[in-house]
Design a protein around this motif. Structure first.
Motif, PDB file in Angstrom:
ATOM      1  N   ASN A   1       0.817  -1.216   0.000  1.00  9.63           N
ATOM      2  CA  ASN A   1       0.000   0.000   0.000  1.00  9.63           C
ATOM      3  C   ASN A   1       0.850   1.266   0.000  1.00  9.63           C
ATOM      4  O   ASN A   1       0.439   2.310   0.509  1.00  9.63           O
ATOM      5  CB  ASN A   1      -0.944   0.001   1.205  1.00  9.63           C
ATOM      6  N   THR A   2       2.058   1.178  -0.579  1.00  7.45           N
ATOM      7  CA  THR A   2       2.901   2.358  -0.701  1.00  7.45           C
ATOM      8  C   THR A   2       2.194   3.414  -1.530  1.00  7.45           C
ATOM      9  O   THR A   2       1.695   3.121  -2.621  1.00  7.45           O
ATOM     10  CB  THR A   2       4.235   1.990  -1.367  1.00  7.45           C
ATOM     11  N   LEU A   3       2.143   4.650  -1.030  1.00  5.30           N
ATOM     12  CA  LEU A   3       1.385   5.680  -1.732  1.00  5.30           C
ATOM     13  C   LEU A   3       1.994   5.977  -3.098  1.00  5.30           C
ATOM     14  O   LEU A   3       1.283   6.033  -4.101  1.00  5.30           O
ATOM     15  CB  LEU A   3       1.325   6.947  -0.888  1.00  5.30           C
ATOM     16  N   VAL A   4       3.312   6.170  -3.158  1.00  2.00           N
ATOM     17  CA  VAL A   4       3.992   6.338  -4.442  1.00  2.00           C
ATOM     18  C   VAL A   4       4.984   5.192  -4.589  1.00  2.00           C
ATOM     19  O   VAL A   4       6.021   5.190  -3.930  1.00  2.00           O
ATOM     20  CB  VAL A   4       4.731   7.687  -4.525  1.00  2.00           C
TER      21      VAL A   4
ATOM     22  N   ALA B   1       0.752  13.254  -3.496  1.00  3.21           N
ATOM     23  CA  ALA B   1       2.195  13.487  -3.583  1.00  3.21           C
ATOM     24  C   ALA B   1       2.506  14.765  -4.350  1.00  3.21           C
ATOM     25  O   ALA B   1       3.205  15.652  -3.855  1.00  3.21           O
ATOM     26  CB  ALA B   1       2.885  12.292  -4.237  1.00  3.21           C
ATOM     27  N   PHE B   2       1.999  14.879  -5.577  1.00  2.00           N
ATOM     28  CA  PHE B   2       2.120  16.085  -6.389  1.00  2.00           C
ATOM     29  C   PHE B   2       0.817  16.276  -7.148  1.00  2.00           C
ATOM     30  O   PHE B   2       0.161  15.301  -7.527  1.00  2.00           O
ATOM     31  CB  PHE B   2       3.274  15.976  -7.393  1.00  2.00           C
ATOM     32  N   PHE B   3       0.465  17.521  -7.405  1.00  2.00           N
ATOM     33  CA  PHE B   3      -0.811  17.811  -8.054  1.00  2.00           C
ATOM     34  C   PHE B   3      -0.936  17.109  -9.398  1.00  2.00           C
ATOM     35  O   PHE B   3      -1.985  16.535  -9.721  1.00  2.00           O
ATOM     36  CB  PHE B   3      -0.969  19.328  -8.235  1.00  2.00           C
ATOM     37  N   HIS B   4       0.120  17.141 -10.217  1.00  2.00           N
ATOM     38  CA  HIS B   4       0.038  16.599 -11.572  1.00  2.00           C
ATOM     39  C   HIS B   4       0.606  15.183 -11.692  1.00  2.00           C
ATOM     40  O   HIS B   4       0.717  14.677 -12.812  1.00  2.00           O
ATOM     41  CB  HIS B   4       0.752  17.523 -12.554  1.00  2.00           C
ATOM     42  N   LEU B   5       0.947  14.543 -10.571  1.00  2.00           N
ATOM     43  CA  LEU B   5       1.453  13.172 -10.678  1.00  2.00           C
ATOM     44  C   LEU B   5       0.443  12.223 -11.328  1.00  2.00           C
ATOM     45  O   LEU B   5       0.831  11.383 -12.145  1.00  2.00           O
ATOM     46  CB  LEU B   5       1.878  12.661  -9.303  1.00  2.00           C
ATOM     47  N   PRO B   6      -0.866  12.324 -11.036  1.00  2.00           N
ATOM     48  CA  PRO B   6      -1.818  11.440 -11.729  1.00  2.00           C
ATOM     49  C   PRO B   6      -1.865  11.673 -13.239  1.00  2.00           C
ATOM     50  O   PRO B   6      -2.342  10.796 -13.972  1.00  2.00           O
ATOM     51  CB  PRO B   6      -3.173  11.808 -11.090  1.00  2.00           C
TER      52      PRO B   6
ATOM     53  N   LEU C   1      10.521  17.298 -10.277  1.00  2.16           N
ATOM     54  CA  LEU C   1      10.033  17.448  -8.909  1.00  2.16           C
ATOM     55  C   LEU C   1      10.512  16.315  -8.008  1.00  2.16           C
ATOM     56  O   LEU C   1      10.826  16.540  -6.829  1.00  2.16           O
ATOM     57  CB  LEU C   1       8.507  17.533  -8.905  1.00  2.16           C
ATOM     58  N   PHE C   2      10.583  15.081  -8.526  1.00  2.00           N
ATOM     59  CA  PHE C   2      11.106  13.987  -7.720  1.00  2.00           C
ATOM     60  C   PHE C   2      12.604  14.161  -7.476  1.00  2.00           C
ATOM     61  O   PHE C   2      13.111  13.805  -6.409  1.00  2.00           O
ATOM     62  CB  PHE C   2      10.819  12.638  -8.382  1.00  2.00           C
ATOM     63  N   ARG C   3      13.318  14.693  -8.456  1.00  2.00           N
ATOM     64  CA  ARG C   3      14.735  14.971  -8.224  1.00  2.00           C
ATOM     65  C   ARG C   3      14.889  15.999  -7.107  1.00  2.00           C
ATOM     66  O   ARG C   3      15.752  15.864  -6.234  1.00  2.00           O
ATOM     67  CB  ARG C   3      15.394  15.482  -9.500  1.00  2.00           C
ATOM     68  N   TYR C   4      14.053  17.042  -7.108  1.00  2.00           N
ATOM     69  CA  TYR C   4      14.108  18.013  -6.026  1.00  2.00           C
ATOM     70  C   TYR C   4      13.856  17.342  -4.676  1.00  2.00           C
ATOM     71  O   TYR C   4      14.552  17.601  -3.700  1.00  2.00           O
ATOM     72  CB  TYR C   4      13.043  19.094  -6.249  1.00  2.00           C
ATOM     73  N   ARG C   5      12.869  16.480  -4.614  1.00  2.00           N
ATOM     74  CA  ARG C   5      12.449  15.908  -3.331  1.00  2.00           C
ATOM     75  C   ARG C   5      13.445  14.887  -2.806  1.00  2.00           C
ATOM     76  O   ARG C   5      13.631  14.768  -1.584  1.00  2.00           O
ATOM     77  CB  ARG C   5      11.069  15.264  -3.477  1.00  2.00           C
ATOM     78  N   TYR C   6      14.103  14.148  -3.692  1.00  2.00           N
ATOM     79  CA  TYR C   6      14.997  13.070  -3.247  1.00  2.00           C
ATOM     80  C   TYR C   6      16.436  13.310  -3.697  1.00  2.00           C
ATOM     81  O   TYR C   6      17.187  12.368  -3.931  1.00  2.00           O
ATOM     82  CB  TYR C   6      14.515  11.728  -3.795  1.00  2.00           C
ATOM     83  N   ARG C   7      16.838  14.579  -3.841  1.00  2.00           N
ATOM     84  CA  ARG C   7      18.173  14.894  -4.352  1.00  2.00           C
ATOM     85  C   ARG C   7      19.263  14.288  -3.481  1.00  2.00           C
ATOM     86  O   ARG C   7      20.254  13.751  -3.963  1.00  2.00           O
ATOM     87  CB  ARG C   7      18.339  16.420  -4.426  1.00  2.00           C
TER      88      ARG C   7
ATOM     89  N   LEU D   1       8.867  20.542  -2.309  1.00  2.00           N
ATOM     90  CA  LEU D   1       7.965  21.441  -3.026  1.00  2.00           C
ATOM     91  C   LEU D   1       6.556  20.887  -2.935  1.00  2.00           C
ATOM     92  O   LEU D   1       6.296  19.751  -3.329  1.00  2.00           O
ATOM     93  CB  LEU D   1       8.383  21.571  -4.492  1.00  2.00           C
ATOM     94  N   ASP D   2       5.638  21.701  -2.445  1.00  2.00           N
ATOM     95  CA  ASP D   2       4.257  21.269  -2.234  1.00  2.00           C
ATOM     96  C   ASP D   2       3.342  22.056  -3.173  1.00  2.00           C
ATOM     97  O   ASP D   2       2.967  23.192  -2.900  1.00  2.00           O
ATOM     98  CB  ASP D   2       3.858  21.511  -0.771  1.00  2.00           C
ATOM     99  N   ASP D   3       2.985  21.416  -4.291  1.00  5.00           N
ATOM    100  CA  ASP D   3       2.143  22.069  -5.302  1.00  5.00           C
ATOM    101  C   ASP D   3       0.718  21.547  -5.287  1.00  5.00           C
ATOM    102  O   ASP D   3      -0.055  21.805  -6.210  1.00  5.00           O
ATOM    103  CB  ASP D   3       2.749  21.852  -6.691  1.00  5.00           C
ATOM    104  N   ARG D   4       0.335  20.839  -4.234  1.00  2.37           N
ATOM    105  CA  ARG D   4      -0.919  20.078  -4.256  1.00  2.37           C
ATOM    106  C   ARG D   4      -2.167  20.940  -4.091  1.00  2.37           C
ATOM    107  O   ARG D   4      -3.275  20.458  -4.312  1.00  2.37           O
ATOM    108  CB  ARG D   4      -0.879  19.011  -3.152  1.00  2.37           C
ATOM    109  N   ASP D   5      -1.997  22.194  -3.709  1.00  3.99           N
ATOM    110  CA  ASP D   5      -3.158  23.036  -3.405  1.00  3.99           C
ATOM    111  C   ASP D   5      -3.435  24.072  -4.489  1.00  3.99           C
ATOM    112  O   ASP D   5      -3.921  25.161  -4.208  1.00  3.99           O
ATOM    113  CB  ASP D   5      -2.958  23.725  -2.045  1.00  3.99           C
ATOM    114  N   LEU D   6      -3.153  23.724  -5.725  1.00  2.00           N
ATOM    115  CA  LEU D   6      -3.380  24.647  -6.835  1.00  2.00           C
ATOM    116  C   LEU D   6      -4.796  25.194  -6.841  1.00  2.00           C
ATOM    117  O   LEU D   6      -5.019  26.387  -7.078  1.00  2.00           O
ATOM    118  CB  LEU D   6      -3.093  23.929  -8.163  1.00  2.00           C
ATOM    119  N   ASN D   7      -5.772  24.348  -6.565  1.00  2.00           N
ATOM    120  CA  ASN D   7      -7.167  24.769  -6.651  1.00  2.00           C
ATOM    121  C   ASN D   7      -7.619  25.641  -5.481  1.00  2.00           C
ATOM    122  O   ASN D   7      -8.776  26.075  -5.453  1.00  2.00           O
ATOM    123  CB  ASN D   7      -8.081  23.555  -6.780  1.00  2.00           C
ATOM    124  N   HIS D   8      -6.744  25.922  -4.535  1.00  2.00           N
ATOM    125  CA  HIS D   8      -7.063  26.880  -3.480  1.00  2.00           C
ATOM    126  C   HIS D   8      -6.731  28.315  -3.897  1.00  2.00           C
ATOM    127  O   HIS D   8      -6.969  29.252  -3.122  1.00  2.00           O
ATOM    128  CB  HIS D   8      -6.316  26.544  -2.193  1.00  2.00           C
TER     129      HIS D   8
END
Length: 700
Positions: free
Chosen positions: A259-262, A289-294, A338-344, A608-615
């Motif tokens: 059940n790993t999220l990503v 995880a990221f807004f556009h990952l799906p 974005l994954f490179r940024y997060r796990y650099r 980087l947290d881009d998940r709240d674009l629609n706010h």
């Protein structure tokens, strides 16, 4: 068994290796050696036919350098106690103090007095027993916990990318994933060439994919259907390269109960510029995880390799499907970045950073509380400033007094008890100096930076520098334009639930072209911004957060200011238009360049947290075609003073009607702002088509 063990170990940078006893000798005395690493002190490469041994290359060296050893204590009854001694980490800038990181809980009877000279953090992994400190955390009369904090990927302790900081032990979510693939600026692998359309990748020998029947496709059946293009993970980078690098698409088949999220395999596939397909249940969670990952990963319910390969080949080669493929490619390359940024950084370095960041913030919370209860005035200690946890820094023009007054009378009245708001204006270049008419309000800071759009980068970084120097116990800085209406309740509540570890939240632009026209107000020379080649868009900025409103953790702010101070020093310490002409312009992409440099230097991995674009609403309109106002909007841009007061009147009336001011903290739904909606003409780039986006995608 051995391939599974190796894969398990390789996924965990703290795992040195494993040994499995295969001799036929009696094992009645197994309790004396079974399960113990036989190479704790020194490693010998000598062949031993009684054991199967595997040793990772990197972790062993790290383990020895950190002098992390396995200590055992035997009592008189010959009962064995296995216990990892903690790693002692002296935290580097921008963090404070010393941290002890434990990989396991000590037994209940173990005692160690709390110490003011170090902080204790437990590294907990999903599947391990819930820590005792966590189970007793909310019990009445519970004792002082052994640990100050817990870093865990178990969502029963703390949700993904979240924090729990109401009491000790604190808990931060900490991922075990890594990024080993290509980057847009070069990396340790080569992209392609893509020779085939489809591979099938099994995350373990127990993994399967559903076909016509449930779990129909095991590695054996898949190999029969798609010979030569079926792969089973063995934990090695080479196997992942084989499974992904030559392929346009890959189907990821997972083990039951995973059940790993990503999934790590999905990150690996993206790292090799391969489009992954994952089970639908996994895909439905990816927006967390990221807004556009799906949008970069496709879901599947049931597959047939031959039919799927034909479908994907048509998708890739049929000109009528070009738009669909362009959409997928756009977000594939974005996710690589974005994954490179997060796990650099390496997993081990990210773990140390998270522990140091948590303990530094714990220290600052205690300092803020101590200063808040300090009764003896002591101006030299700047006690008021030391109580600030969140600073709202509003960029304003000298002539923007009407907007500043509107903010003071509306949303600024709803900030938290440890929050503060300051407006920032530049120095007037004209002989007829434009007066700042509201200086007596006490919340306007006049910066030593020219008040002109050409120098807006100087002004923005000077503002960040002032805030870093003024608020010693800062947790977050929120940067805003003065024509923004903000609902601070939901934002402050959310920031409280986020790990303040190299964190940057906001509305991100990930494909902004660099303007090379000298007549354009956003012009950048090649000295200001060297050409940055992108596989799809050519000359673009690195990802950056749009300046109308964003939030940044103080550790990241410190590194940004370190870079700014170095830039000033290279210019002789003078803030001038000449310096502005050498820096990226305007300040939003300039900050993005600073972030990219921090990542490239290895100083931090950025969350980087881009998940709240629609706010976000880019215009004060409910009828806008892109990012319009709705019942879950937190931030509205391009607002007039009149509209700001109108929005505030609706919010205040709703809170008063319910006799509950916390109504404005609730992220969904919030009071309807559409009675104050304006008719606006939306800005549209001449080279961009109308962009559609998922309007119902929210993180929480």
């Amino acid at each position: 068994m051995d391939s599974n063990a190796r894969a398990w170990c390789d996924r965990r940078s703290w795992c040195v290796g494993y040994m499995r006893y295969i001799a036929n000798e009696p094992q009645e005395h197994c309790h004396l050696w079974c399960g113990r690493p036989q190479f704790c002190r020194e490693v010998s490469p000598t062949q031993n036919d009684e054991w199967i041994s595997y040793i990772q290359k990197g972790p062993l060296q790290d383990f020895q350098e950190q002098r992390s050893t396995m200590a055992y204590a035997n009592d008189e009854d010959d009962t064995t106690l296995g216990m990892l001694t903690p790693r002692e980490i002296v935290c580097d800038r921008p963090y404070l103090g010393m941290v002890k990181i434990w990989e396991d809980e000590p037994p209940e009877y173990y005692t160690e007095e709390p110490s003011s000279d170090h902080c204790r953090v437990l590294h907990h992994s999903k599947g391990a027993p819930i820590p005792r400190d966590w189970l007793s955390r909310n019990l009445p009369g519970s004792q002082q916990p052994f640990f100050n904090g817990i870093l865990s990927d178990a969502e029963e302790i703390v949700p993904y990318f979240a924090a729990s900081t109401t009491k000790e032990p604190w808990a931060y979510h900490f991922e075990h994933n890594s990024y080993d693939g290509e980057t847009l600026n070069g990396g340790n692998t080569l992209l392609g060439p893509k020779r085939h359309f489809l591979s099938i990748f099994f995350t373990s020998v127990d993994a399967s994919c559903d076909g016509k029947n449930k779990s129909q496709w095991t590695p054996h059946e898949a190999e029969m259907a798609l010979p030569g293009h079926t792969y089973v993970a063995d934990g090695s980078l080479e196997r992942r390269r084989e499974a992904f690098n030559d392929y346009h698409f890959t189907v990821i088949c997972m083990a039951p109960g995973d059940n790993t999220l990503v999934p790590q395999a999905a990150i690996d596939a993206l790292g090799f510029a391969t489009h992954p397909l994952v089970p639908r249940a996994v895909h439905e969670q990816l927006h967390r995880a990221f807004f556009h990952l799906p949008d970069a990963i496709q879901p599947y319910t049931r597959i047939h390799p031959i039919i799927l390969e034909a479908y994907l080949e048509d998708l890739y080669t049929n000109p009528e499907k070009n738009e669909a493929m362009y959409y997928k490619q756009t977000f594939l390359f974005l996710m690589m970045e974005l994954f490179r940024y997060r796990y650099r950084q390496s997993y081990q370095k990210r773990l140390q950073t998270a522990a140091c960041a948590m303990c530094t913030e714990l220290y600052r919370v205690k300092r803020r509380l101590a200063d808040a209860t300090e009764e003896t005035p002591d101006e030299s200690r700047h006690s008021d400033m030391s109580r600030v946890g969140t600073a709202f820094c509003v960029m304003s023009r000298r002539s923007g007094d009407a907007l500043r007054v509107a903010i003071r009378e509306t949303w600024a009245t709803f900030l938290g008890v440890d929050s503060i708001l300051r407006f920032f204006v530049g120095m007037d270049l004209d002989d007829d100096k434009t007066a700042v008419t509201d200086l007596e309000a006490g919340d306007v800071v006049e910066l030593n930076a020219p008040e002109t759009y050409k120098a807006v980068t100087l002004k923005a970084f000077a503002m960040l520098h002032w805030a870093r120097e003024t608020f010693p116990n800062l947790r977050y800085l929120v940067r805003s334009d003065d024509d923004v209406y903000l609902r601070p309740g939901p934002l402050l509540s959310q920031l409280q639930r986020r790990p303040a570890v190299a964190y940057l939240w906001g509305n991100f632009d990930s494909g902004s072209s660099i303007v090379r026209d000298p007549q354009h107000p956003h012009y950048n020379s090649f000295e200001q911004m060297p050409q940055r080649k992108h596989p799809m868009f050519s000359d673009i900025f690195p990802p950056y957060v749009r300046g109308h409103l964003w939030a940044m953790s103080s550790d990241l702010l410190t590194l940004v200011i370190d870079a700014w101070i170095a830039e000033l020093a290279s210019a002789g310490g003078e803030v001038s238009l000449e310096l502005a002409g050498r820096l990226p312009h305007p300040d939003d992409p300039a900050l993005g360049v600073a972030m990219s440099n921090i990542v490239d230097s290895g100083a931090l991995s950025l969350a980087l947290d881009d998940r709240d674009l629609n706010h976000f609403a880019l215009n004060p309109s409910c009828d806008a075609t892109y990012l319009n106002i709705h019942e879950r909007t937190w931030v509205v841009h391009h607002v007039t003073p009149h509209a700001m007061r109108c929005f505030w009147g609706l919010d205040r009336s709703a809170a008063e009607a319910s006799a509950d001011a916390s109504k404005l903290d609730n992220p969904h739904p919030l009071p309807d702002l559409c009675p104050c909606s304006l008719k606006v003409v939306e800005e549209k780039s001449v080279d961009d088509d109308e962009f559609d986006y998922p309007r119902d995608r929210f993180n929480e």
